[in-house]
Write a protein that holds these residues in place. Structure first.
Motif, mmCIF file in Angstrom:
data_model
loop_
_atom_site.group_PDB
_atom_site.id
_atom_site.type_symbol
_atom_site.label_atom_id
_atom_site.label_comp_id
_atom_site.label_asym_id
_atom_site.label_seq_id
_atom_site.Cartn_x
_atom_site.Cartn_y
_atom_site.Cartn_z
ATOM 1 N N GLU A 207 -7.223 -10.151 -0.541
ATOM 2 C CA GLU A 207 -7.063 -8.694 -0.592
ATOM 3 C C GLU A 207 -5.604 -8.258 -0.450
ATOM 4 O O GLU A 207 -5.200 -7.211 -0.963
ATOM 5 N N TYR B 113 -3.644 -7.191 -3.540
ATOM 6 C CA TYR B 113 -3.995 -6.026 -4.361
ATOM 7 C C TYR B 113 -2.820 -5.061 -4.529
ATOM 8 O O TYR B 113 -2.599 -4.526 -5.608
ATOM 9 N N SER B 114 -2.082 -4.864 -3.422
ATOM 10 C CA SER B 114 -1.017 -3.857 -3.480
ATOM 11 C C SER B 114 0.144 -4.271 -4.403
ATOM 12 O O SER B 114 0.966 -3.445 -4.780
ATOM 13 N N TYR C 273 -0.227 -5.105 -7.394
ATOM 14 C CA TYR C 273 -0.579 -4.782 -8.783
ATOM 15 C C TYR C 273 -0.939 -3.304 -8.909
ATOM 16 O O TYR C 273 -2.017 -2.885 -8.492
ATOM 17 N N SER C 274 -0.028 -2.543 -9.494
ATOM 18 C CA SER C 274 -0.279 -1.105 -9.619
ATOM 19 C C SER C 274 -1.504 -0.859 -10.510
ATOM 20 O O SER C 274 -2.192 0.157 -10.367
ATOM 21 N N GLN C 275 -1.790 -1.811 -11.403
ATOM 22 C CA GLN C 275 -2.945 -1.646 -12.314
ATOM 23 C C GLN C 275 -4.249 -1.480 -11.530
ATOM 24 O O GLN C 275 -5.195 -0.845 -11.997
ATOM 25 N N LEU C 276 -4.303 -2.065 -10.331
ATOM 26 C CA LEU C 276 -5.551 -2.028 -9.568
ATOM 27 C C LEU C 276 -5.779 -0.683 -8.864
ATOM 28 O O LEU C 276 -6.812 -0.465 -8.250
ATOM 29 N N LYS C 277 -4.797 0.196 -8.986
ATOM 30 C CA LYS C 277 -4.934 1.492 -8.298
ATOM 31 C C LYS C 277 -5.720 2.512 -9.109
ATOM 32 O O LYS C 277 -6.073 3.572 -8.600
ATOM 33 N N ASN C 278 -5.950 2.197 -10.375
ATOM 34 C CA ASN C 278 -6.555 3.221 -11.248
ATOM 35 C C ASN C 278 -7.900 2.823 -11.829
ATOM 36 O O ASN C 278 -8.272 3.239 -12.911
ATOM 37 N N THR D 138 -13.363 0.826 -1.205
ATOM 38 C CA THR D 138 -12.049 1.255 -0.692
ATOM 39 C C THR D 138 -10.965 1.451 -1.749
ATOM 40 O O THR D 138 -9.975 2.125 -1.491
ATOM 41 N N LYS D 139 -11.119 0.863 -2.917
ATOM 42 C CA LYS D 139 -9.983 0.868 -3.851
ATOM 43 C C LYS D 139 -10.204 1.603 -5.172
ATOM 44 O O LYS D 139 -9.278 1.710 -5.971
ATOM 45 N N LYS E 186 -10.559 4.364 -8.049
ATOM 46 C CA LYS E 186 -9.799 5.598 -8.231
ATOM 47 C C LYS E 186 -10.685 6.834 -8.043
ATOM 48 O O LYS E 186 -10.318 7.794 -7.394
#
Ligand code: GLN
Length: 300
Positions: A180, A183-184, A186-191, A243-244, A246
């Motif tokens: 986990e 995750y931070s 990779y900006s791709q995982l924020k959306n 939790t992640k 969008k």
């Protein structure tokens, strides 16, 4: 030797308690068609020369050693598309086509609301050959896909498959989804709006029921999980979903271990995913789980 004679002789060589005459003959025919690029219509009149026989015999030898035909011909079909496969990736299964079909059915219903909405993003965890994301991308050109895998070799295959199928809306990332902390990075995982996965889910004790062609040739990394933590990937998926994501109306689709369907659902519920259903594959085994966040949204 005529191809028809070659088929007759070699069909009998491949017979086993798992492979009957009909299947064996189909395998030999595929091998011939693919190795020599000869149309089936010409099978009854074509005379094989020595080089061709030698070449086919090599394939037959590999088949006798239980190697899957798809690894020998390096190709398979999934949801009407052709995919390259090698021993770095699982051979796509028909059940997984059913999962793709379910997503597309759901999205067809939603099409009207989605059609003008760009940037709907899917995350696929453990993409392997890329079959799920590529098949979805083919039918959902207005969506974007992020497909991750821990195996660089698998991603090489997946990228080739995307190219082969003219798909450009998938970004492939090499990463360990179970970590986990990554995750931070990779900006791709924020959306991400939608999560999909066919993760490893077979326990060591289930090996006894498996065929040698799977056990001896397919990547164990893609198949097996530790006996004492068989839902490890579903925990990570549930955690990401809660939790992640969008949006608060995301969707999660996953293929599951038929023997752990109740446990998988209970696990999701323990993460607060209250709106999830398990559904069967065509063999009537509980094979998939689908979760939505909608119900939680209503409660807010
Ligand atoms: N269904 C596959 C099999 O039976 C396994 C797929 C997986 O582990 N995700 O071989």
């Amino acid at each position: 030797m005529l191809i028809s004679e070659y088929i007759k002789i070699n069909t009998s060589l491949l017979l086993s308690d798992k492979i009957d005459e009909r299947e064996s003959q189909a395998i030999v025919r595929f091998l011939i068609e693919d190795s020599l690029q000869i149309n089936r219509i010409d099978f009854s009149t074509y005379q094989l020369n020595k080089n061709e026989i030698d070449m086919l015999n090599k394939g037959i030898k590999r088949l006798k050693n239980n190697e899957p035909l798809q690894y020998i011909t390096q190709k398979t079909y999934f949801y009407g598309l052709e995919f390259e496969v090698n021993s770095a990736v699982l051979i796509p299964r028909p059940e997984t086509e059913e999962l793709v079909h379910q997503v597309l059915k759901d999205f067809d219903i939603k099409k009207k609301q989605f059609i003008h909405k760009e940037n709907q993003i899917f995350l696929e965890v453990g993409t392997g050959s890329g079959c799920i994301s590529i098949a979805l991308a083919k039918h959902l050109p207005y969506c974007h896909f992020v497909a991750i895998d821990i195996s660089a070799k698998a991603l090489e295959v997946a990228k080739k498959n995307a190219k082969k199928n003219d798909i450009s809306n998938i970004e492939f990332i090499e990463m360990d989804f179970l970590n986990e902390k990554l995750y931070s990075n990779y900006s791709q995982l924020k959306n991400i709006n939608y999560l999909i996965s066919n993760p490893p889910y077979i326990r060591e004790t289930e090996k006894v029921d498996m065929n040698k062609n799977v056990l001896d040739y397919e990547p164990h990394l893609a198949l097996f999980v530790a006996e004492n933590n068989p839902l490890i990937f579903y925990k990570a998926l549930a955690n990401f979903f809660i939790t992640k994501m969008k949006t608060k109306n995301g969707l999660l689709y996953a293929e599951i271990n038929q023997y752990l369907a109740n446990e998988t659902k209970a696990l999701f519920e323990s993460f607060g995913i209250t709106n999830c259903i398990v559904f069967d594959d065509l063999q009537d085994n509980p094979r998939f789980i689908k979760a939505t966040q909608r119900q939680m949204e209503k409660r807010e």
